[in-house]
Scaffold this active site. Structure first.
Site, mmCIF file in Angstrom:
data_model
loop_
_atom_site.group_PDB
_atom_site.id
_atom_site.type_symbol
_atom_site.label_atom_id
_atom_site.label_comp_id
_atom_site.label_asym_id
_atom_site.label_seq_id
_atom_site.Cartn_x
_atom_site.Cartn_y
_atom_site.Cartn_z
ATOM 1 C CG ASP A 10 -0.319 -0.096 2.525
ATOM 2 O OD1 ASP A 10 -0.057 0.956 3.140
ATOM 3 O OD2 ASP A 10 -0.062 -1.215 2.988
ATOM 4 C CD GLU A 97 -2.823 4.615 10.837
ATOM 5 O OE1 GLU A 97 -1.767 4.697 11.498
ATOM 6 O OE2 GLU A 97 -2.879 4.259 9.634
#
Length: 208
Positions: A10, A97
């Site tokens: 990613d 996150e």
């Protein structure tokens, strides 16, 4: 690590310019950051997303959640950047996150608003990304989040990640954030898909 995993990465603007033709020889799939919050666009998204497809890489896009901003607004921002998915595109991923100063219930509500709106708009089930520590501290009380495939971040040399509370399986495992690949200058996140090539292709099918 198991040889049954499919390799992926990613990326975001932090990786700079990427030689996707070279990268395509080393990975089975890749995700590019598209957006965060309700107004931020990753400056490399358009170039990365087009080049991934041109290189024949199974591609997906992700959004970084701001838990203190309306989830539906963030979904609309992301969908506007993504455009119409093409055959073979992988479902989007929501990166959860950071609490952004909010409480667990607010994070859960924001994440679910984004996930449900994107699922309804694209007729595929998006993934949710988080670390075990963040999930256990902020998301474990929301059973509805387990309806979405988990992309877990855990950096270990073990054969598999330890799952968060209330989660029975994972779909993708980000096992390193210091990976090296030809075609990318500097470090890149390395991911493993927990399944076969057929299972990866299944992810892009309409949600049931």
């Amino acid at each position: 690590m198991s040889t049954t995993f499919l390799k992926g990465i990613d990326v975001s603007h932090f990786q700079g310019s990427i030689d996707w033709q070279t990268v395509a020889k080393q990975v089975d799939f890749a995700y590019a950051k598209a957006s965060e919050g309700n107004s931020v666009t990753d400056p490399c998204f358009s170039a990365n997303y087009a080049a991934m497809r041109a290189a024949g890489v199974a591609r997906g896009a992700y959004h970084f959640l701001h838990a203190d901003v309306d989830g539906a607004e963030q979904a609309r921002h992301f969908l506007g950047l993504l455009g119409t998915p093409q055959a073979g595109d992988l479902p989007p991923m929501l990166d959860v996150e950071k609490a952004c100063g909010t409480q667990c219930a607010a994070i859960d509500s924001c994440a679910l608003a984004w996930l449900k709106q994107v699922r309804d708009a694209l007729s595929c089930t998006p993934l949710i990304y988080s670390s075990r520590a963040f999930w256990n501290s902020n998301l474990a009380g929301c059973a509805a989040l387990t309806d979405f495939p988990l992309w877990i971040a855990e950096y270990t040399s073990a054969a598999a990640p330890v799952l968060p509370q209330g989660v029975s399986s994972y779909t993708i495992w980000q096992h390193s954030q210091t990976g090296k690949l030809d075609g990318i200058a500097g470090a890149v996140d390395l991911d493993l898909f927990n399944g076969s090539a057929q299972a990866l292709a299944q992810l892009a099918r309409p949600a049931r």
